[in-house]
Design a protein around this motif. Structure first.
Motif, short mmCIF file in Angstrom:
data_model
loop_
_atom_site.label_atom_id
_atom_site.label_comp_id
_atom_site.label_asym_id
_atom_site.label_seq_id
_atom_site.Cartn_x
_atom_site.Cartn_y
_atom_site.Cartn_z
N SER A 74 -17.71 0.66 -0.17
CA SER A 74 -16.81 0.62 -1.33
C SER A 74 -15.42 0.14 -0.92
CB SER A 74 -16.73 1.99 -1.99
OG SER A 74 -16.25 2.93 -1.07
N GLN A 75 -15.05 0.37 0.35
CA GLN A 75 -13.77 -0.13 0.81
C GLN A 75 -13.83 -1.65 1.00
OE1 GLN A 75 -13.41 3.22 3.28
NE2 GLN A 75 -12.80 3.86 1.24
N VAL B 50 -7.53 2.89 5.47
CA VAL B 50 -8.37 2.44 6.57
C VAL B 50 -7.82 1.17 7.21
CG1 VAL B 50 -10.42 3.55 5.67
CG2 VAL B 50 -9.94 1.22 5.03
N ILE C 174 -15.02 3.34 7.28
CA ILE C 174 -14.82 2.15 6.44
C ILE C 174 -16.14 1.87 5.74
CG2 ILE C 174 -13.86 -0.15 6.36
CD1 ILE C 174 -12.69 0.20 9.03
N HIS D 164 0.82 -1.21 0.00
CA HIS D 164 0.00 0.00 0.00
C HIS D 164 0.85 1.26 0.00
CE1 HIS D 164 -2.43 3.25 1.79
NE2 HIS D 164 -3.17 2.89 0.77
N VAL E 93 -9.25 11.00 1.31
CA VAL E 93 -10.16 9.86 1.46
C VAL E 93 -11.41 10.28 2.21
CG1 VAL E 93 -10.42 7.62 2.56
CG2 VAL E 93 -8.30 8.18 1.38
N ARG F 125 -7.44 3.98 -1.58
CA ARG F 125 -8.23 4.26 -0.38
C ARG F 125 -8.32 3.08 0.56
NH1 ARG F 125 -13.57 6.53 -2.81
NH2 ARG F 125 -14.21 6.40 -0.66
N TRP F 126 -8.33 1.87 0.01
CA TRP F 126 -8.50 0.68 0.84
C TRP F 126 -7.45 0.60 1.93
CZ3 TRP F 126 -4.34 -2.67 0.82
CH2 TRP F 126 -3.43 -2.50 -0.22
N ASP G 268 -13.19 -3.21 -2.15
CA ASP G 268 -11.75 -3.31 -2.45
C ASP G 268 -11.13 -4.49 -1.72
OD1 ASP G 268 -11.98 -1.05 -3.97
OD2 ASP G 268 -11.26 0.30 -2.42
#
Lengths: 178, 392
Positions: free
Chosen positions: B241-242, B77, B238, B67, B388, B73-74, B245
């Motif tokens: 959409s996360q 968080v 969270i 990452h 984010v 974005r995933w 991912d």
């Protein structure tokens, strides 16, 4: 005088915010048959106009399954039924050896059916589309956003639609002839 | 835009940590009985447990570095949970010491008499010998701890000072870090597991071990995100959409696992060579075949089809079920890779296997929880994280 048939009523907007707002309002108002046009994907716009779920995944799945079973059968039939040969003492139905080609054909058929299905669902090629009767519509590929409420909407009534769209802060509202 | 205070993002273990620690210690003490009754079985069980939980910490370190390199974005968080899991390595390294002490019970190549009678083991002796094994373990753990230490330390400093240079520094470490990770974990896989059957060799085995761990780590971290997102205010941060991912990442690792597992199988099956094929003969015959089949269905087919569905990946609860399934399957996968080395005829139930796994798991979770509460749960001062939050 006979009324000319019309395709719908189209409003032109300057910003994504306006077109999003207009699409949401139109849906609240009960309009269902409409389409929005923008030079780039606008997040939330397809949800706002109530864009139906695409059938493309189903087409991809069917293509993939045909490739999968077809690819396996392509190897199973000659090796087991059509022309069995003893290769290194291995069993005729040596399925692990069939997997790579089965896999590749699955991907190939799924990929091709996705492209063909996409073109088919997009109704391409379309040599004529009524929205281009509005001269300013070419700006949809530059910097303007359009929302068109189509005449096939059950609630469609031309004067009411024009009045409704004019309230939504458009730059212009045009009637689109067929 | 919502603004969150660091206090509102503080993780509260609420008794979880002490319970995990108590369960862990009790289970490990009971497992110790086996050390005096059947030491060989004790070390086999212990190796199984320690490799699994080390793997979770290791793969979380790799996902963290991934990452830092690719962003997205995933990962913002997940970052604190990944960092907490990476920091478990510093403590879990201590729990690896018993494996070194019990080497002679685990690895046939540590016995000079066995090596003398076996020409293949003689050829492999330059690599498979006790001093070099210990040196390698020191190098692996040294590198892993250095990576985990600096990644988490700079992240903590960044949180206090909001210094954007530290973001760049973490990225610069992550590139070489991932390469180091790939090498060391591959070789750790050879050392810990492949050398249980020293006649067998497979060049893809290291990669397979890395991916096996990645499935475990990603499903673990997805479950952590699910439990954290049950409470305010993380339930707002969270978002579905996360979870989508996370689902896609799980899908990637599951596919990679299936691809590599099958690639290894196909090559060895086609070659059908004397030194390689026995490894599979045990594993796909007798009762082991049932476990192999369960893995094909529940480690690949079922999660694969579920993770393709948007109605699964966008709903945190459904995704948590899939992650839970994959987590259990990655335990079973490790069991299937490791245990047929000892039990050729079929799986045996040894209570110590599962007690060691639960015991080390309890300790792992207690360390994880104690690391997680050291910092706010979100990297609030990361310049990219601000974006984010704004987007929603």
């Amino acid at each position: 005088m006979a009324k000319r048939p019309i395709y719908g009523v189209m409003a032109e907007f300057n910003t994504t915010k306006d077109v999003l707002h207009a699409a949401r309002r139109a849906r609240e108002e009960g309009y269902r048959r409409m389409d929005a046009y923008s030079p780039f994907p606008v997040e939330g716009l397809s949800e706002a106009i109530g864009f139906p779920h695409s059938r493309l995944p189903v087409i991809t799945l069917i293509g993939g399954l045909i490739g999968c079973f077809g690819g396996f059968f392509l190897q199973y039939y000659p090796n087991v039924m059509g022309f069995p040969l003893d290769i290194g003492g291995k069993p005729f139905d040596s399925w692990p050896a069939f997997i790579p080609i089965t896999f590749e054909l699955t991907i190939l058929c799924a990929g091709i059916s996705t492209v063909v299905g996409m073109i088919w669902l997009n109704k391409l090629p379309t040599p004529y589309h009524p929205v281009f009767n509005v001269p300013r519509f070419q700006l949809a590929s530059q910097d303007r956003f359009f929302l068109c409420i189509q005449s096939k909407d059950p609630q469609f009534e031309i004067d009411a639609v024009v009045r409704f769209l004019k309230d939504l802060n458009p730059r212009e509202v045009n009637v689109v002839p067929v | 835009m919502n603004s969150y205070s660091p206090q509102s993002l503080q993780y509260e273990p609420r008794g979880f940590q002490s319970k995990a620690l108590a369960v862990g210690v009790v289970c490990l003490i009971i497992t110790l009985i086996e050390l005096f009754l059947h030491p060989t079985q004790f070390f086999r069980s212990y190796l199984f447990g320690v490799v699994f939980w080390l793997g979770i910490g290791l793969s979380c370190t790799a996902i963290l570095m991934l990452h830092h390199l690719v962003s997205g974005r995933w990962g913002f968080v997940l970052r604190r949970s990944l960092e907490a899991a990476a920091r478990t390595l510093m403590w879990m390294a201590l729990f690896f010491i018993p494996v070194v002490l019990g080497m002679r019970y685990l690895y046939i190549w540590t016995h000079p008499a066995a090596v003398a009678a076996d020409p293949i083991l003689q050829q492999k002796q330059f690599y498979l010998n006790t001093p070099f094994f210990i040196i390698r373990q020191v190098i692996y753990f040294g590198l892993w701890i250095v990576l985990a230490y600096f990644l988490t330390r700079w992240s903590g400093e960044q949180d206090k000072t909001a210094n954007p240079d530290l973001v760049k520094r973490m990225r610069n470490l992550s590139g070489p870090g991932l390469a180091i990770y790939g090498f060391t974990v591959s070789f750790a896989g050879f050392d810990w597991m492949l050398s249980l059957e020293p006649h067998f060799f497979s060049t893809i085995y290291g990669m397979l071990f890395v991916v096996t761990e990645a499935v475990g780590g990603m499903s673990f971290i997805t479950l952590v995100a699910y439990f954290l997102s049950k409470r305010e205010p993380l339930s707002e941060i969270i978002r579905p959409s996360q979870f989508h991912d996370f689902g896609n990442l799980l899908l990637v690792f599951t596919l990679l696992w299936a691809y590599i597992s099958f690639a290894q199988f196909l090559i060895i099956w086609s070659g059908n060579l004397q030194n390689e094929i026995p490894w599979y003969v045990y594993r796909i015959n007798h009762t082991w075949a049932t476990i192999a089949l369960v893995l094909v269905i529940f480690h690949f087919a079922v999660p694969f089809l579920l993770l393709l569905q948007r109605f699964v990946t966008f709903r945190r609860q459904y995704l948590a079920w899939v992650a839970g399934l994959l987590f259990i399957m990655s335990i079973l996968d490790l069991f299937w890779l490791m245990m047929p080395s000892y039990e050729k005829a079929g799986p045996q139930f040894y209570w110590s296997d599962w007690l060691a796994l639960i015991g080390l798991g309890g300790i792992f979770l207690a360390i994880f929880s104690s690391q997680l509460k050291r910092k706010p749960l979100m990297p609030l001062h990361d310049p990219n994280f601000v974006g984010v939050l704004q987007h929603e």
